[in-house]
Design a protein around this motif. Sequence first.
Motif, mmCIF file in Angstrom:
data_model
loop_
_atom_site.group_PDB
_atom_site.id
_atom_site.type_symbol
_atom_site.label_atom_id
_atom_site.label_comp_id
_atom_site.label_asym_id
_atom_site.label_seq_id
_atom_site.Cartn_x
_atom_site.Cartn_y
_atom_site.Cartn_z
ATOM 1 N N HIS A 141 -5.193 0.796 7.198
ATOM 2 C CA HIS A 141 -4.162 -0.238 7.236
ATOM 3 C C HIS A 141 -4.196 -1.005 8.550
ATOM 4 O O HIS A 141 -4.090 -2.248 8.575
ATOM 5 C CB HIS A 141 -2.790 0.389 7.022
ATOM 6 C CG HIS A 141 -1.670 -0.596 7.039
ATOM 7 N ND1 HIS A 141 -0.823 -0.736 8.119
ATOM 8 C CD2 HIS A 141 -1.267 -1.515 6.120
ATOM 9 C CE1 HIS A 141 0.065 -1.683 7.862
ATOM 10 N NE2 HIS A 141 -0.181 -2.174 6.654
ATOM 11 N N SER A 172 -5.642 6.753 6.000
ATOM 12 C CA SER A 172 -5.042 5.548 5.415
ATOM 13 C C SER A 172 -4.370 4.686 6.489
ATOM 14 O O SER A 172 -4.385 3.455 6.411
ATOM 15 C CB SER A 172 -4.042 5.919 4.320
ATOM 16 O OG SER A 172 -2.923 6.610 4.824
ATOM 17 N N TYR A 228 2.913 -1.071 4.274
ATOM 18 C CA TYR A 228 2.344 0.280 4.166
ATOM 19 C C TYR A 228 3.455 1.327 4.112
ATOM 20 O O TYR A 228 4.388 1.290 4.913
ATOM 21 C CB TYR A 228 1.442 0.529 5.375
ATOM 22 C CG TYR A 228 0.878 1.916 5.528
ATOM 23 C CD1 TYR A 228 -0.252 2.318 4.827
ATOM 24 C CD2 TYR A 228 1.470 2.824 6.404
ATOM 25 C CE1 TYR A 228 -0.784 3.591 4.999
ATOM 26 C CE2 TYR A 228 0.953 4.097 6.585
ATOM 27 C CZ TYR A 228 -0.184 4.474 5.875
ATOM 28 O OH TYR A 228 -0.704 5.747 6.046
ATOM 29 N N TRP A 252 0.854 -1.186 0.000
ATOM 30 C CA TRP A 252 0.000 0.000 0.000
ATOM 31 C C TRP A 252 0.889 1.235 0.000
ATOM 32 O O TRP A 252 1.724 1.413 0.897
ATOM 33 C CB TRP A 252 -0.884 0.034 1.238
ATOM 34 C CG TRP A 252 -1.945 -1.027 1.308
ATOM 35 C CD1 TRP A 252 -2.025 -2.185 0.597
ATOM 36 C CD2 TRP A 252 -3.076 -1.020 2.193
ATOM 37 N NE1 TRP A 252 -3.139 -2.898 0.957
ATOM 38 C CE2 TRP A 252 -3.806 -2.213 1.934
ATOM 39 C CE3 TRP A 252 -3.538 -0.135 3.156
ATOM 40 C CZ2 TRP A 252 -4.980 -2.530 2.627
ATOM 41 C CZ3 TRP A 252 -4.710 -0.444 3.850
ATOM 42 C CH2 TRP A 252 -5.415 -1.625 3.587
ATOM 43 N N THR A 275 -4.816 -5.065 8.679
ATOM 44 C CA THR A 275 -3.811 -6.002 9.183
ATOM 45 C C THR A 275 -4.230 -6.626 10.515
ATOM 46 O O THR A 275 -3.929 -7.800 10.772
ATOM 47 C CB THR A 275 -2.444 -5.312 9.316
ATOM 48 O OG1 THR A 275 -2.575 -4.135 10.132
ATOM 49 C CG2 THR A 275 -1.902 -4.927 7.951
#
Length: 296
Positions: free
Chosen positions: A249, A245, A261, A231, A253
């Motif tokens: 993430h 974001s 990331y 990402w 996860t």
Amino acid sequence: MCQQNLRSQVVALLLLFTTLITPSRAEDQPASLRIQEEIWALPLPLPMFAYLVRPVGDGPFPLVIMNHGVSLNRTDRSFFPPVEFRDAAKWFAKRGYLVVAPVGTGYGAAAIDIPEHGLYGPFFSKVGKCSNPNFRAPGLAVAQVDLWIIDYMAAEKRIVPKDVIVVGQSAGGWAAIALSSLNPSQVKAIIVFAAGRGGRVDNKPNNNCAPDTLVEATGEFGRTSRVPMLWIYIENDTFFGPPLSKRMHEAFTTAGGKAEYHVVPPFGGEGHFFIDSPDAVPIWAPLVTKFLDEQG
């Protein structure tokens, strides 16, 4: 007669695109690998055009699918370019991949919305009202298109069926995250740039449509996703900035998804369109190269 006229128009469009997209010049390519660019009409269950760039030769090649973002404005969709991410696509092709970048249904030549005549083209990317948005279904709809493309290119014996990478930007990246939740056996890695849905409501920076719902939906995809992912977000992205974001993430996860990331420094006036720029290639290429090397 109408069908003949429509067929003629499609042929004319293909000829026009073919004249616009010519084989890349030798000076643009490494000496060891020449690539060529084409426009294809893909006979999928929902037919669509696609930009295709590949090494010269018969293949089969490993496949990269590149998903573009979304515009909710039907006029903007009608002017959607036949080629997005050209420099990014060529970067993958120079490394031996066959790259397919589909122009989604409801975009470009397929953006047929003339309500006064009762004509509506297919467009399945709306999420509904921010009071109760549906982020999952539009992502999964585009993910299904990716699966159709994989099946079609494999049937044509153009690709190595078990060696597919999916890349997506913005809503196209969100679709790639959705695809990861299905764990298709053909897909070995997924890379997303500025992925998400519901960014910039009323075109206001950092004004997201139901961000908590977006984070929740990301976690739901993470519960079943096991595809290795990369990402990439941009510090000055006003659609999906770092605070949002990072939450996405973490939700992904924590639920079990596998995603590396990165947030890269500010790029240009608006970081959201980072992947569109040739100047961004030297920034993201080392991250992508390292990630792909790790996948084998």
